[in-house]
Write a protein that holds these residues in place. Structure first.
Motif, mmCIF file in Angstrom:
data_model
loop_
_atom_site.group_PDB
_atom_site.id
_atom_site.type_symbol
_atom_site.label_atom_id
_atom_site.label_comp_id
_atom_site.label_asym_id
_atom_site.label_seq_id
_atom_site.Cartn_x
_atom_site.Cartn_y
_atom_site.Cartn_z
ATOM 1 N N LYS A 1 0.878 -1.202 -0.031
ATOM 2 C CA LYS A 1 -0.214 0.008 0.072
ATOM 3 C C LYS A 1 0.884 1.424 -0.029
ATOM 4 N N ARG B 1 -1.981 4.054 0.697
ATOM 5 C CA ARG B 1 -1.951 4.646 1.820
ATOM 6 C C ARG B 1 -0.807 5.586 1.738
ATOM 7 N N SER C 1 -8.122 6.056 1.498
ATOM 8 C CA SER C 1 -7.161 5.413 2.151
ATOM 9 C C SER C 1 -5.927 6.348 2.045
ATOM 10 N N LYS D 1 -3.137 8.688 2.602
ATOM 11 C CA LYS D 1 -2.873 9.706 3.741
ATOM 12 C C LYS D 1 -1.386 10.453 3.558
#
Length: 133
Positions: A39, A61, A88, A90
């Protein structure tokens, strides 16, 4: 605004060879497959002028595209990378590129961003949607 290169300190952190490298198709595919597991998508010091369908990873992410000679993140017709990452995503680091515009759609597609680094680019203004995060 000035050229979109890294500061001396940033270059030393990237290493002596901080020039963008052209990547083979096999390497790109391997890195994207790895990102699907971890991710985290990282193409630092690679020649990537914009995020296109080659970089789509669902539920991403973390995204790093530092010192890639990137000129644009996405345009209105190609938002697949951001849409796939969606809620998702961030952390995004797009430092040391040649980006002039951060599109409004960036924050519409990825409203949960906690960290955005766009230093050492050619940004003229930030999108208004940034103030709504």
């Amino acid at each position: 605004m000035g050229a979109a290169c890294c500061t001396t300190k940033q270059k030393s952190q990237l290493g002596n060879n901080a020039t963008a490298m052209v990547m083979s198709g096999a390497t790109l595919k391997r890195k994207v497959e790895n990102a699907k597991k971890t991710k985290m998508l990282s193409f630092d010091n690679s020649h990537v002028e914009k995020l296109d369908s080659r970089f789509v990873v669902d539920n991403l992410r973390v995204m790093h595209f530092v010192n890639c000679q990137m000129k644009t993140i996405v345009d209105d017709t190609n938002q697949g990378v951001l849409v796939a990452a969606g809620q998702s995503l961030k952390k995004v680091n797009l430092g040391c590129n040649q980006i002039k515009i951060l599109p409004e759609s960036f924050f519409e597609c990825c409203p949960m961003i906690e960290s955005l680094i766009v230093s050492s680019n050619m940004l003229k203004q930030l999108p208004q949607s940034l103030s709504q995060l």
